[in-house]
Design an enzyme around this catalytic site. Structure first.
Site, PDB file in Angstrom:
ATOM      1  N   ASP A  67      49.365  26.291  45.940  1.00 45.81           N
ATOM      2  CA  ASP A  67      48.538  25.441  45.093  1.00 45.81           C
ATOM      3  C   ASP A  67      49.032  25.408  43.657  1.00 45.81           C
ATOM      4  OD1 ASP A  67      47.767  28.084  44.425  1.00 45.81           O
ATOM      5  OD2 ASP A  67      45.986  27.963  45.668  1.00 45.81           O
ATOM      6  N   ASN A 136      34.445  34.051  47.130  1.00 48.11           N
ATOM      7  CA  ASN A 136      33.604  33.206  47.976  1.00 48.11           C
ATOM      8  C   ASN A 136      34.291  32.862  49.305  1.00 48.11           C
ATOM      9  OD1 ASN A 136      35.523  31.334  47.204  1.00 48.11           O
ATOM     10  ND2 ASN A 136      34.107  29.994  46.104  1.00 48.11           N
ATOM     11  N   HIS A 138      37.437  31.641  49.662  1.00 47.49           N
ATOM     12  CA  HIS A 138      38.428  30.567  49.673  1.00 47.49           C
ATOM     13  C   HIS A 138      39.834  31.140  49.863  1.00 47.49           C
ATOM     14  CE1 HIS A 138      38.772  31.055  45.075  1.00 47.49           C
ATOM     15  NE2 HIS A 138      40.020  31.179  45.489  1.00 47.49           N
ATOM     16  N   GLU A 143      37.837  25.519  49.058  1.00 48.68           N
ATOM     17  CA  GLU A 143      36.539  26.067  48.711  1.00 48.68           C
ATOM     18  C   GLU A 143      35.549  25.927  49.876  1.00 48.68           C
ATOM     19  OE1 GLU A 143      36.318  27.801  46.115  1.00 48.68           O
ATOM     20  OE2 GLU A 143      36.763  26.768  44.243  1.00 48.68           O
TER      21      GLU A 143
END
EC number: 3.5.99.6
Length: 242
Positions: A67, A136, A138, A143
């Site tokens: 990314d 979380n 990811h 996400e």
């Protein structure tokens, strides 16, 4: 999933680096999938050490990063191109022309995503994909949500992700709000996956990823569907899994 909990930092780094080095020793032209963040840094440091000792070469390898932030100049110290140069590429013998990171400043981001996937299809599959994990759940910048994109795409970063990454910026206002990321489908095409996690703040995400139900609300849980995943944890990150 093959889980390994390791108490000493040097053993954590050595175990991860040995997996990468072993691949390159048997397949010098391997395609590496690389990640940024704090968890891979010690592994990269050990790979640099191994390279300097003549134990591993990257001269014929190629790499694809997961990314990149949208709108952050490539030479910004917190861009993922700068991160990779600083923490790995500048210290090994890899050909920079064969290191690929999504262009978060492309004038047409949709076209950039398609081009990145096309390169992966042409040069891949990735032989070993390194992943970190967000608090979380990811992976990459995929996400949690009702659904997940399969291919490379632009994603809006959730407030908790921006907050977690704000420690690298002068203020949260300077943390980009979007990123370009490989999709879950792209990640799962890798022949082997190495998931790295360190710290108590990752423990709940790891529990959900490796022991919870497979759900898009914890993107890392989809790794349970992959046939060859190594999960490397320190004691704090692995405190809630056997």
């Amino acid at each position: 999933m093959n889980l390994f909990k390791i108490s000493k930092n040097e053993d954590f780094a050595q175990t991860g680096a040995n997996l990468v080095a072993g691949l390159l020793q048997t397949n010098p032209r391997a395609v590496l999938g690389l990640a940024t963040g704090s968890s891979p840094i010690s592994v990269y440091e050990e790979l640099i050490s191994m390279h300097r000792r003549g134990l591993v070469s990257f001269s014929k390898a190629s790499s694809f990063n997961l990314d990149e932030y949208v709108g952050l100049p490539a030479d910004h110290p917190e861009s993922y191109r700068s991160f990779m140069n600083r923490n790995l590429f500048d210290h090994i013998d890899i050909d920079l022309a064969r290191t690929h990171i999504p262009n978060g400043n492309a004038p047409d981001l949709a076209a950039e995503c398609r081009a990145y996937d096309a390169m992966l299809e042409e040069q891949g599959p990735v032989d070993l994909q390194i992943l970190g994990i967000g608090g979380n759940g990811h992976i990459g910048f995929n996400e949690p949500g009702a659904g997940l994109e399969g291919g490379t795409h632009v994603v809006g970063l959730l407030p908790e992700t921006r907050q977690a990454n704000s420690r690298f910026f002068p203020s949260i206002d300077e943390v980009p709000r979007q990123a370009v990321t490989m999709g879950i489908g792209t990640i799962l095409k890798a022949r082997q996956i190495l998931l790295l996690a360190r710290g108590a703040e990752k423990a709940e995400a790891i529990r959900k990823a490796v022991r919870g139900p497979i759900t898009t609300e914890c993107p890392a849980s989809l790794l349970q569907t992959h046939p060859n995943v190594v999960v490397l944890l320190d004691e704090e990150a692995g405190q809630w899994v056997d």
